[in-house]
Write an enzyme that holds these catalytic residues in place. Structure first.
Site, PDB file in Angstrom:
ATOM      1  N   PRO A  71       9.143 -80.553 -11.856  1.00 53.15           N
ATOM      2  CA  PRO A  71       8.615 -80.244 -11.259  1.00 53.15           C
ATOM      3  C   PRO A  71       8.110 -78.173 -10.924  1.00 53.15           C
ATOM      4  O   PRO A  71       8.280 -77.872  -9.593  1.00 53.15           O
ATOM      5  CB  PRO A  71       9.721 -80.119  -9.812  1.00 53.15           C
ATOM      6  CG  PRO A  71      10.774 -80.021 -11.219  1.00 53.15           C
ATOM      7  CD  PRO A  71      10.886 -80.000 -12.190  1.00 53.15           C
ATOM      8  N   LYS A 122     -11.355 -84.949 -20.258  1.00 50.39           N
ATOM      9  CA  LYS A 122     -10.527 -83.584 -19.696  1.00 50.39           C
ATOM     10  C   LYS A 122     -10.537 -82.794 -20.950  1.00 50.39           C
ATOM     11  O   LYS A 122     -10.150 -81.321 -21.119  1.00 50.39           O
ATOM     12  CB  LYS A 122      -9.513 -84.632 -18.992  1.00 50.39           C
ATOM     13  CG  LYS A 122      -8.313 -83.410 -18.697  1.00 50.39           C
ATOM     14  CD  LYS A 122      -8.572 -82.781 -17.336  1.00 50.39           C
ATOM     15  CE  LYS A 122      -7.622 -80.589 -16.638  1.00 50.39           C
ATOM     16  NZ  LYS A 122      -6.680 -81.101 -16.488  1.00 50.39           N
ATOM     17  N   ASN A 160      -9.708 -73.473 -22.813  1.00 53.19           N
ATOM     18  CA  ASN A 160      -8.347 -73.132 -23.220  1.00 53.19           C
ATOM     19  C   ASN A 160      -8.367 -72.292 -23.711  1.00 53.19           C
ATOM     20  O   ASN A 160      -7.970 -70.478 -23.301  1.00 53.19           O
ATOM     21  CB  ASN A 160      -7.039 -74.229 -22.704  1.00 53.19           C
ATOM     22  CG  ASN A 160      -7.819 -74.972 -21.333  1.00 53.19           C
ATOM     23  OD1 ASN A 160      -8.901 -74.940 -20.829  1.00 53.19           O
ATOM     24  ND2 ASN A 160      -6.065 -75.073 -21.228  1.00 53.19           N
TER      25      ASN A 160
END
Ligand code: KPL
Length: 293
Positions: free
Chosen positions: A8, A175, A183
């Site tokens: 998470p 993507k 990046n």
């Protein structure tokens, strides 16, 4: 439904918060060893989630894996004994190349992959900000996964827009193309995405996208170098003020996702006998920084 969110971070916390708000049971699996984790999204009240309970993990109908790609295999290996044999596994991360190992670990589970453009930021370990509305594309990796299209409606109810992709590899490669361009360059130069709009980076970005388009075409994926280049420009403009995830990883001396972005491109290029020298050079430059720590 019972959801388990494994990893998470910003995106995982965002989904945890929206899924519980939509009425689902949600538990977390985080490297944080505390039995409860509180998440406060935007201005909503904080919600307490159970964390690290193997019995709850075992009850999950859907295991949403929002770990970064380099952590996926290792963490899934550690929790595999606790995952129900019918649980749907949904991997959502930057880059490609984790599906094969996941399928080997869970040969009987439905396996889905997803890519999302929602913006999320964690100013602290208990807070998440939904910084940009986006969309989430999901699709099947295996035969059992193709029977899970109903999940689109479930997820869409919690955090729209969610769409089913019959060819999820197309969306993932699109993507990867954007990430190959933005990046490594932002990470090497420690700059915001918007700075790549400078003339100085034009020819390098042209070469990166041309190489990526060639590899995509060889893989049977729809790709046009000029169209990819335009998409990259659009993302540079739309996320001009952001630091890319790789820029942040390098700035904080964390291992980046380079093996699953540019590294995945290079591996795939090799299988087709295609040279990708500009991407190779960027790959080695990032690896060199990581090895210097
Ligand atoms: O996905 C991204 C990332 O930072 O990893 C982009 C699209 C480049 C936005 O920053």
């Amino acid at each position: 439904m019972n959801f388990a969110i494994v990893g998470p971070g910003a995106i995982g916390s965002l989904w945890a918060s929206y899924l519980i708000q939509a009425g689902h049971h949600v538990c977390l699996w985080s490297r944080n060893s505390s039995p409860h984790i509180s998440i406060q999204r935007d201005e909503c009240p904080a919600i307490q989630f159970h964390n690290g309970h193997t019995e709850q993990l075992a009850q999950a109908d859907v295991v949403l894996v929002t770990l970064k790609a380099p952590q996926v295999q290792h963490v899934l290996e550690s929790i595999a004994p606790h995952i129900d044999k019918d649980a749907i596994l949904l991997l959502m991360h930057n880059g490609m190349g984790t599906a094969k190992a996941t399928q080997t670990l869970f040969p009987n589970n439905p396996l889905l992959l997803a890519t999302t453009t929602h913006g999320a930021y964690r100013p602290s370990s208990t807070q998440v900000l939904h910084t940009g509305q986006g969309q989430t594309l999901i699709g099947a990796v295996n035969q059992k996964g193709t029977q899970c299209e109903f999940l689109v409606e479930v997820l869409n109810h919690a955090l729209p827009q969610v769409h089913w992709q019959h060819q999820i590899n197309q969306a993932l490669w699109n993507k990867v193309a954007i990430n190959c361009a933005i990046n490594p360059l932002t990470a090497l130069h420690q700059i915001r995405n918007g700075e790549l709009a400078a003339v100085h980076y034009r020819s390098q970005l042209d070469s990166i996208t041309t190489e990526v388009a060639l590899v995509m075409q060889a893989e049977g994926i729809d790709a046009d170098a000029q169209h990819l280049r335009k998409t990259v420009n659009d993302v540079i403009e739309a996320t001009a003020n952001n630091y890319s995830s790789m820029e942040q990883d390098i700035a904080h001396q964390r291992p980046s996702e380079i093996d699953f972005i540019t590294g995945h491109l290079i591996k795939t290029a090799r299988t087709h006998g295609i040279d990708v020298p500009v991407n190779e050079q960027l790959y080695h430059a990032i690896k060199q920084i990581e090895q210097s720590w």
